[in-house]
Design a protein around this motif. Sequence first.
Motif, PDB file in Angstrom:
ATOM      1  N   PRO A  45      -3.914  10.410  38.628  1.00  0.00           N
ATOM      2  CA  PRO A  45      -4.337  11.704  39.166  1.00  0.00           C
ATOM      3  C   PRO A  45      -3.218  12.744  39.087  1.00  0.00           C
ATOM      4  CG  PRO A  45      -4.896   9.936  40.687  1.00  0.00           C
ATOM      5  CD  PRO A  45      -4.061   9.338  39.608  1.00  0.00           C
ATOM      6  N   GLU A  46      -3.605  13.969  38.802  1.00  0.00           N
ATOM      7  CA  GLU A  46      -2.653  15.079  38.620  1.00  0.00           C
ATOM      8  C   GLU A  46      -1.713  15.237  39.808  1.00  0.00           C
ATOM      9  OE1 GLU A  46      -1.175  18.143  36.209  1.00  0.00           O
ATOM     10  OE2 GLU A  46      -2.797  16.760  35.747  1.00  0.00           O
ATOM     11  N   GLN A  47      -2.220  15.095  41.039  1.00  0.00           N
ATOM     12  CA  GLN A  47      -1.375  15.286  42.219  1.00  0.00           C
ATOM     13  C   GLN A  47      -0.291  14.223  42.346  1.00  0.00           C
ATOM     14  OE1 GLN A  47      -4.671  14.472  42.571  1.00  0.00           O
ATOM     15  NE2 GLN A  47      -4.987  13.091  44.297  1.00  0.00           N
ATOM     16  N   PHE A  48      -0.441  13.089  41.674  1.00  0.00           N
ATOM     17  CA  PHE A  48       0.578  12.035  41.658  1.00  0.00           C
ATOM     18  C   PHE A  48       1.463  12.127  40.412  1.00  0.00           C
ATOM     19  CE2 PHE A  48      -2.824   9.740  44.079  1.00  0.00           C
ATOM     20  CZ  PHE A  48      -2.149   9.732  45.283  1.00  0.00           C
ATOM     21  N   ARG A  49       0.840  12.470  39.291  1.00  0.00           N
ATOM     22  CA  ARG A  49       1.538  12.419  38.007  1.00  0.00           C
ATOM     23  C   ARG A  49       2.738  13.370  37.939  1.00  0.00           C
ATOM     24  NH1 ARG A  49      -1.653  14.090  32.936  1.00  0.00           N
ATOM     25  NH2 ARG A  49      -1.369  15.932  34.126  1.00  0.00           N
ATOM     26  N   ILE A  50       2.566  14.606  38.334  1.00  0.00           N
ATOM     27  CA  ILE A  50       3.651  15.588  38.233  1.00  0.00           C
ATOM     28  C   ILE A  50       4.845  15.211  39.107  1.00  0.00           C
ATOM     29  CG2 ILE A  50       4.271  18.006  38.655  1.00  0.00           C
ATOM     30  CD1 ILE A  50       1.447  18.698  37.593  1.00  0.00           C
ATOM     31  N   PRO A  51       4.647  14.861  40.395  1.00  0.00           N
ATOM     32  CA  PRO A  51       5.816  14.429  41.176  1.00  0.00           C
ATOM     33  C   PRO A  51       6.463  13.152  40.637  1.00  0.00           C
ATOM     34  CG  PRO A  51       3.986  14.941  42.639  1.00  0.00           C
ATOM     35  CD  PRO A  51       3.470  14.991  41.241  1.00  0.00           C
ATOM     36  N   LEU A  52       5.670  12.235  40.101  1.00  0.00           N
ATOM     37  CA  LEU A  52       6.224  11.004  39.521  1.00  0.00           C
ATOM     38  C   LEU A  52       7.093  11.314  38.304  1.00  0.00           C
ATOM     39  CD1 LEU A  52       3.251   8.500  39.693  1.00  0.00           C
ATOM     40  CD2 LEU A  52       5.465   8.250  40.793  1.00  0.00           C
ATOM     41  N   ASP A 102      13.030   1.090  31.292  1.00  0.00           N
ATOM     42  CA  ASP A 102      11.786   0.445  31.695  1.00  0.00           C
ATOM     43  C   ASP A 102      11.928   0.140  33.182  1.00  0.00           C
ATOM     44  OD1 ASP A 102       9.500  -1.079  31.979  1.00  0.00           O
ATOM     45  OD2 ASP A 102      10.089  -2.624  30.557  1.00  0.00           O
ATOM     46  N   GLY A 103      11.013   0.641  34.006  1.00  0.00           N
ATOM     47  CA  GLY A 103      11.174   0.433  35.436  1.00  0.00           C
ATOM     48  C   GLY A 103       9.896   0.600  36.225  1.00  0.00           C
ATOM     49  N   ASP A 104      10.064   0.586  37.548  1.00  0.00           N
ATOM     50  CA  ASP A 104       8.950   0.709  38.489  1.00  0.00           C
ATOM     51  C   ASP A 104       9.283   1.736  39.565  1.00  0.00           C
ATOM     52  OD1 ASP A 104       7.501  -1.515  37.379  1.00  0.00           O
ATOM     53  OD2 ASP A 104       8.861  -2.848  38.461  1.00  0.00           O
ATOM     54  N   VAL A 105       8.248   2.415  40.027  1.00  0.00           N
ATOM     55  CA  VAL A 105       8.348   3.286  41.193  1.00  0.00           C
ATOM     56  C   VAL A 105       7.366   2.736  42.222  1.00  0.00           C
ATOM     57  CG1 VAL A 105       7.986   5.625  42.076  1.00  0.00           C
ATOM     58  CG2 VAL A 105       8.896   5.304  39.777  1.00  0.00           C
ATOM     59  N   MET A 106       7.836   2.553  43.452  1.00  0.00           N
ATOM     60  CA  MET A 106       6.966   2.090  44.533  1.00  0.00           C
ATOM     61  C   MET A 106       6.548   3.290  45.376  1.00  0.00           C
ATOM     62  SD  MET A 106       6.439  -1.181  44.464  1.00  0.00           S
ATOM     63  CE  MET A 106       6.042  -1.700  46.100  1.00  0.00           C
ATOM     64  N   ARG A 123      15.919  10.689  38.064  1.00  0.00           N
ATOM     65  CA  ARG A 123      16.675   9.440  38.157  1.00  0.00           C
ATOM     66  C   ARG A 123      17.197   8.951  36.798  1.00  0.00           C
ATOM     67  NH1 ARG A 123      16.412   6.412  42.993  1.00  0.00           N
ATOM     68  NH2 ARG A 123      18.011   5.232  41.895  1.00  0.00           N
ATOM     69  N   CYS A 124      16.437   9.152  35.731  1.00  0.00           N
ATOM     70  CA  CYS A 124      16.812   8.579  34.438  1.00  0.00           C
ATOM     71  C   CYS A 124      17.621   9.528  33.550  1.00  0.00           C
ATOM     72  CB  CYS A 124      15.561   8.132  33.682  1.00  0.00           C
ATOM     73  SG  CYS A 124      14.713   6.751  34.455  1.00  0.00           S
ATOM     74  N   SER A 125      17.449  10.820  33.693  1.00  0.00           N
ATOM     75  CA  SER A 125      18.128  11.768  32.812  1.00  0.00           C
ATOM     76  C   SER A 125      19.644  11.672  32.907  1.00  0.00           C
ATOM     77  CB  SER A 125      17.682  13.200  33.108  1.00  0.00           C
ATOM     78  OG  SER A 125      16.343  13.366  32.763  1.00  0.00           O
ATOM     79  N   VAL A 126      20.162  11.528  34.103  1.00  0.00           N
ATOM     80  CA  VAL A 126      21.610  11.444  34.286  1.00  0.00           C
ATOM     81  C   VAL A 126      22.158  10.184  33.608  1.00  0.00           C
ATOM     82  CG1 VAL A 126      23.455  11.259  35.990  1.00  0.00           C
ATOM     83  CG2 VAL A 126      21.519  12.757  36.425  1.00  0.00           C
ATOM     84  N   LYS A 127      21.452   9.067  33.778  1.00  0.00           N
ATOM     85  CA  LYS A 127      21.876   7.816  33.134  1.00  0.00           C
ATOM     86  C   LYS A 127      21.764   7.938  31.610  1.00  0.00           C
ATOM     87  CE  LYS A 127      20.290   4.827  36.943  1.00  0.00           C
ATOM     88  NZ  LYS A 127      21.434   5.023  37.747  1.00  0.00           N
ATOM     89  N   ASN A 179       8.593  14.135  37.602  1.00  0.00           N
ATOM     90  CA  ASN A 179       9.809  14.818  38.065  1.00  0.00           C
ATOM     91  C   ASN A 179      10.816  13.830  38.650  1.00  0.00           C
ATOM     92  OD1 ASN A 179       8.968  17.362  37.268  1.00  0.00           O
ATOM     93  ND2 ASN A 179       8.051  17.840  39.245  1.00  0.00           N
ATOM     94  N   PHE A 180      10.343  12.872  39.425  1.00  0.00           N
ATOM     95  CA  PHE A 180      11.233  11.881  40.033  1.00  0.00           C
ATOM     96  C   PHE A 180      11.880  10.990  38.974  1.00  0.00           C
ATOM     97  CE2 PHE A 180      11.985   7.731  42.046  1.00  0.00           C
ATOM     98  CZ  PHE A 180      12.900   8.122  43.014  1.00  0.00           C
TER      99      PHE A 180
END
Length: 133
Positions: free
Chosen positions: A104-111, A79-83, A118-122, A113-114
């Motif tokens: 919006p699609e232009q924000f959702r895909i990069p978010l 559970d987290g936040d992205v600024m 960040r979370c997959s490795v953990k 992926n980010f």
Amino acid sequence: MQLVGFNLKRIQAHKSPEFKRSNINTNIEFTDVLKEKLDLLREADALRISFIFTVAYTEAQEKKEEKEEEKKHAEVLFDGDVMLSADKEESKEMLKLWKKKQIPEQFRIPLINFILKRCSVKALSLEEDLSLP
């Protein structure tokens, strides 16, 4: 749009004693979008996007004349936040669409992926600690 920060508020992992090999489902759910004030950003708006990332190990159980109900054998949750730093127009568009619980699609895909990056490795580390496949 530019990423300014990333913060995890909660990390949770559990495995039930009756764990069996099961289906693995990942999900990213955006829970909130808020406009923030950051002194660092003078000509842009800051947006805090809250999310929940889950990796669930489930077994589908069929019930008579009902939809499938999933029983969780194990779960890893973040559970987290992205600024984000966004210009005024992007910020207005994002907040307007969020009223309909959409990003919006232009924000959702990069978010996505980010967050995955960040979370997959953990998550892999926690899954290894719990002896999950």
